[in-house]
Design a protein around this motif. Sequence first.
Motif, PDB file in Angstrom:
ATOM      1  N   LYS A  22      -1.427  12.416  57.138  1.00  0.00           N
ATOM      2  CA  LYS A  22      -1.582  12.102  55.845  1.00  0.00           C
ATOM      3  C   LYS A  22      -2.922  12.562  55.154  1.00  0.00           C
ATOM      4  CE  LYS A  22      -4.178   7.197  55.981  1.00  0.00           C
ATOM      5  NZ  LYS A  22      -4.208   7.371  54.626  1.00  0.00           N
ATOM      6  N   ASP A  24      -6.100  12.973  54.053  1.00  0.00           N
ATOM      7  CA  ASP A  24      -7.102  12.539  54.024  1.00  0.00           C
ATOM      8  C   ASP A  24      -9.134  12.909  53.500  1.00  0.00           C
ATOM      9  OD1 ASP A  24      -9.629  10.824  55.893  1.00  0.00           O
ATOM     10  OD2 ASP A  24      -9.738  12.313  57.161  1.00  0.00           O
ATOM     11  N   TYR A  28      -5.154  17.555  56.319  1.00  0.00           N
ATOM     12  CA  TYR A  28      -4.158  16.818  56.281  1.00  0.00           C
ATOM     13  C   TYR A  28      -4.606  16.023  57.375  1.00  0.00           C
ATOM     14  CZ  TYR A  28      -2.168  17.587  51.956  1.00  0.00           C
ATOM     15  OH  TYR A  28      -1.890  17.942  50.575  1.00  0.00           O
ATOM     16  N   GLU A  53       1.089   8.182  52.843  1.00  0.00           N
ATOM     17  CA  GLU A  53       0.370   7.583  51.817  1.00  0.00           C
ATOM     18  C   GLU A  53      -0.332   6.294  52.550  1.00  0.00           C
ATOM     19  OE1 GLU A  53      -1.194   8.281  49.425  1.00  0.00           O
ATOM     20  OE2 GLU A  53       0.083  10.467  49.853  1.00  0.00           O
ATOM     21  N   ASP A  55      -1.178   3.648  55.187  1.00  0.00           N
ATOM     22  CA  ASP A  55      -2.485   2.608  56.307  1.00  0.00           C
ATOM     23  C   ASP A  55      -2.212   2.684  57.258  1.00  0.00           C
ATOM     24  OD1 ASP A  55      -4.913   3.484  54.150  1.00  0.00           O
ATOM     25  OD2 ASP A  55      -4.517   1.460  53.379  1.00  0.00           O
ATOM     26  N   VAL A  57      -0.486   4.833  59.053  1.00  0.00           N
ATOM     27  CA  VAL A  57       0.378   5.289  59.817  1.00  0.00           C
ATOM     28  C   VAL A  57      -0.208   5.376  61.904  1.00  0.00           C
ATOM     29  CG1 VAL A  57      -0.237   7.048  58.404  1.00  0.00           C
ATOM     30  CG2 VAL A  57      -2.171   6.524  59.558  1.00  0.00           C
TER      31      VAL A  57
END
Length: 187
Positions: A22, A24, A28, A53, A55, A57
């Motif tokens: 993801k 950030d 990543y 993408e 949130d 995760v």
Amino acid sequence: RHRPQTCETIRITRFIAPIVVKKDGDRYVLVDGYERLICAKELKTQVPAIVVESDNVNILSFALNYVRGKYCGIDVLEAVRQLTAQYDVSMLAKILGRSYDTVRKYRTLAEHLVNVLSADDYKELREQCVSLKKLVQCGFAQTREEIMECIAGRAKKVKYVPPEVIKKAQELEKDVDTQVAVDLVKT
């Protein structure tokens, strides 16, 4: 601590399943694929990545690792406790393949254990990789000592009794007719 066979399989087949990351900021964050990433570094090869993408995760990571059997019982309970604060219990029930009531029971147990056990107890349960089944059998005991003795196999397994059943038993205990019947049975 990765599995040597993972690296050996990648070395022989030259195939690496994509890792999941993801974005950030400028970097990543790894969501899934720790072992594959470590092996790719050891073998000095590139690893494909899927960038997510969402949130959500943390729930994706939990689901993937739960299905793979990479969690000990205490980790499952802790993940359920944390994730039920963010997500609906029914979503976790589907991921775990358990009923709504079972996931609620896991959450209740996790909250109980947080209040009773120490950080060292959690560490010990992780090191021993105590199963979820064993934690459910033993975890509803009232004291830390009872829980740890049960897990070690030195005590009787504690059966979970819902609070509403305990209340009903307390009400029946006060009932005069019930006491007469109990005395009769004892006689």
